[in-house]
Write a protein that holds these residues in place. Structure first.
Motif, mmCIF file in Angstrom:
data_model
loop_
_atom_site.group_PDB
_atom_site.id
_atom_site.type_symbol
_atom_site.label_atom_id
_atom_site.label_comp_id
_atom_site.label_asym_id
_atom_site.label_seq_id
_atom_site.Cartn_x
_atom_site.Cartn_y
_atom_site.Cartn_z
ATOM 1 N N SER A 198 0.827 -1.206 0.000
ATOM 2 C CA SER A 198 0.000 0.000 0.000
ATOM 3 C C SER A 198 0.858 1.252 0.000
ATOM 4 O O SER A 198 1.985 1.254 0.497
ATOM 5 N N GLY A 199 0.281 2.304 -0.593
ATOM 6 C CA GLY A 199 0.947 3.601 -0.617
ATOM 7 C C GLY A 199 0.723 4.326 0.693
ATOM 8 O O GLY A 199 0.015 3.839 1.579
ATOM 9 N N PRO A 200 1.299 5.517 0.837
ATOM 10 C CA PRO A 200 1.184 6.273 2.090
ATOM 11 C C PRO A 200 -0.254 6.609 2.460
ATOM 12 O O PRO A 200 -0.580 6.803 3.637
ATOM 13 N N ASP A 201 -1.152 6.677 1.473
ATOM 14 C CA ASP A 201 -2.563 6.951 1.775
ATOM 15 C C ASP A 201 -3.419 5.711 1.596
ATOM 16 O O ASP A 201 -4.615 5.801 1.291
ATOM 17 N N GLY A 202 -2.798 4.550 1.737
ATOM 18 C CA GLY A 202 -3.546 3.304 1.661
ATOM 19 C C GLY A 202 -3.840 2.844 0.238
ATOM 20 O O GLY A 202 -4.611 1.900 0.037
ATOM 21 N N ILE A 248 -2.997 0.845 -9.791
ATOM 22 C CA ILE A 248 -2.745 2.269 -9.533
ATOM 23 C C ILE A 248 -2.468 2.986 -10.855
ATOM 24 O O ILE A 248 -1.688 2.487 -11.684
ATOM 25 N N ALA A 249 -3.098 4.112 -11.054
ATOM 26 C CA ALA A 249 -2.795 4.933 -12.233
ATOM 27 C C ALA A 249 -1.506 5.709 -11.948
ATOM 28 O O ALA A 249 -1.437 6.473 -10.988
ATOM 29 N N ALA A 250 -0.484 5.473 -12.774
ATOM 30 C CA ALA A 250 0.784 6.184 -12.570
ATOM 31 C C ALA A 250 0.611 7.649 -12.949
ATOM 32 O O ALA A 250 -0.152 7.969 -13.861
ATOM 33 N N ARG A 251 1.328 8.521 -12.225
ATOM 34 C CA ARG A 251 1.228 9.961 -12.479
ATOM 35 C C ARG A 251 2.624 10.569 -12.638
ATOM 36 O O ARG A 251 3.018 11.443 -11.866
ATOM 37 N N PRO A 252 3.363 10.099 -13.647
ATOM 38 C CA PRO A 252 4.735 10.619 -13.795
ATOM 39 C C PRO A 252 4.774 12.124 -14.032
ATOM 40 O O PRO A 252 5.742 12.794 -13.645
ATOM 41 N N LEU A 257 9.223 5.452 -1.343
ATOM 42 C CA LEU A 257 9.492 5.385 -2.779
ATOM 43 C C LEU A 257 8.233 5.119 -3.603
ATOM 44 O O LEU A 257 8.302 4.918 -4.814
ATOM 45 N N TYR A 258 7.087 5.156 -2.932
ATOM 46 C CA TYR A 258 5.824 4.867 -3.612
ATOM 47 C C TYR A 258 5.603 5.792 -4.816
ATOM 48 O O TYR A 258 5.331 5.336 -5.927
ATOM 49 N N HIS A 259 5.739 7.101 -4.614
ATOM 50 C CA HIS A 259 5.449 8.036 -5.709
ATOM 51 C C HIS A 259 6.482 7.957 -6.833
ATOM 52 O O HIS A 259 6.171 8.235 -7.988
ATOM 53 N N ALA A 260 7.704 7.570 -6.488
ATOM 54 C CA ALA A 260 8.739 7.421 -7.521
ATOM 55 C C ALA A 260 8.385 6.290 -8.490
ATOM 56 O O ALA A 260 8.893 6.252 -9.619
ATOM 57 N N THR A 261 7.508 5.394 -8.067
ATOM 58 C CA THR A 261 7.106 4.278 -8.928
ATOM 59 C C THR A 261 6.511 4.793 -10.245
ATOM 60 O O THR A 261 6.652 4.157 -11.292
#
Ligand code: GLU
Length: 285
Positions: free
Chosen positions: A169-173, A178-182, A221-225
């Protein structure tokens, strides 16, 4: 050729030897090993020592010592990223040939100055202001430059929406597909001026090289994914499953040591804490 479902589950622990390992690293390593073992898979190790301004040989030796103390065993040889620069440069060359990278000589100070007074300027998920694009169009000297990804151009090359499968899970569960948001990261640096490469490029090249099917790592590192999924798509690399885990702060070490200021694993060990005690504390017994 076996299809993806037949590939043996393969996880990795990929520490950066920039300091001594702490309880948080122990949790991450145990999580990766446990994840693989419970699925009849393999657990690999990799030393992420591309940042020669910070990496030290004694920290690498410390990693092996600490992991053995924890009772961890890994499969196969342990690649060091410092020995794989050619592979990262090849990936960067491909992105350059696709016209997706541009050299940038802006210092942090210049970026700050360019954004002065812009209170509405967006920040990336780590809180740094997005790069304003100063060097994107200007013809710049390539010498001693960092190389940035032209995010707009990169996104325009995608033929399908970019997602990943999150089994942690990410920091907000966040979990599931998951839709990536690069795009939230703007024109990220893929080759640092000082070391010529970057964490982002090295991690995707190596996860593919080592055949990692499941990337387990901390939620920091969740958002870096999102960046990693974009690079995998651009470089035609396989898509791993991700399992981000909660972060263990130094608190765990402190609880075990009470009097110690230094809560590295080696300090805990010296103070008489056993690997079993630490594992129990971290929920792995
Ligand atoms: N080397 C990174 C770190 O120590 C971990 C990279 C990853 O797991 O993707 O934080």
């Amino acid at each position: 050729m076996p299809d993806d479902h037949d590939r043996m589950v393969t996880t990795r622990f990929a520490p950066s030897p920039n300091g001594w390992l702490h309880a948080g690293h122990a949790f991450s390593a145990l999580y990766a090993e446990n994840f693989a073992r419970r699925r009849g898979g393999r657990f690999l190790l990799r030393i992420e020592d591309i940042d020669f301004t910070r990496a030290r040989e004694e920290y690498i030796e410390g990693i092996f010592e600490d992991l053995r103390w924890l009772g961890l065993r890994w499969t196969g040889p342990v690649p060091r990223q410092s020995a794989r620069m050619a592979a990262y440069r090849a990936a960067l060359s491909r992105l350059k040939e696709m016209g997706l990278l541009y050299p940038c000589q802006c210092s942090r100070k210049e970026i700050r100055q360019a954004l002065e007074g812009r209170t509405d300027w967006p920040s990336d998920p780590d809180g740094a202001p997005l790069y304003p694009g100063t060097c994107r169009t200007a013809a710049r000297d390539e010498a001693a430059a960092a190389w940035r990804l032209d995010m707009k151009k990169a996104l325009a090359r995608l033929s399908a929406p970019l997602t990943w499968r999150e089994t942690g899970s990410g920091p907000d569960g966040e979990t599931g597909v998951i839709a990536a948001r690069p795009g939230d990261w703007g024109d990220v640096i893929l080759a640092r001026r000082d070391i010529g490469v970057s964490y982002h490029i090295a991690v995707v090249v190596d996860d593919a090289h080592q055949g990692i099917t499941h990337v387990t790592r901390g939620q920091d590192l969740y958002h870096a994914t999102s960046i990693h999924r974009l690079l995998q798509a651009l470089l035609s690399l396989p898509e791993p499953v991700y399992a981000h885990h909660r972060l263990i702060t130094d608190e765990a070490g402190r609880k075990l040591s009470k009097s110690l200021r230094d809560t590295s694993l080696r300090a805990l060990r010296k103070a008489g804490v056993t690997a079993e005690e630490l594992k129990r504390m971290l929920g792995f017994s």
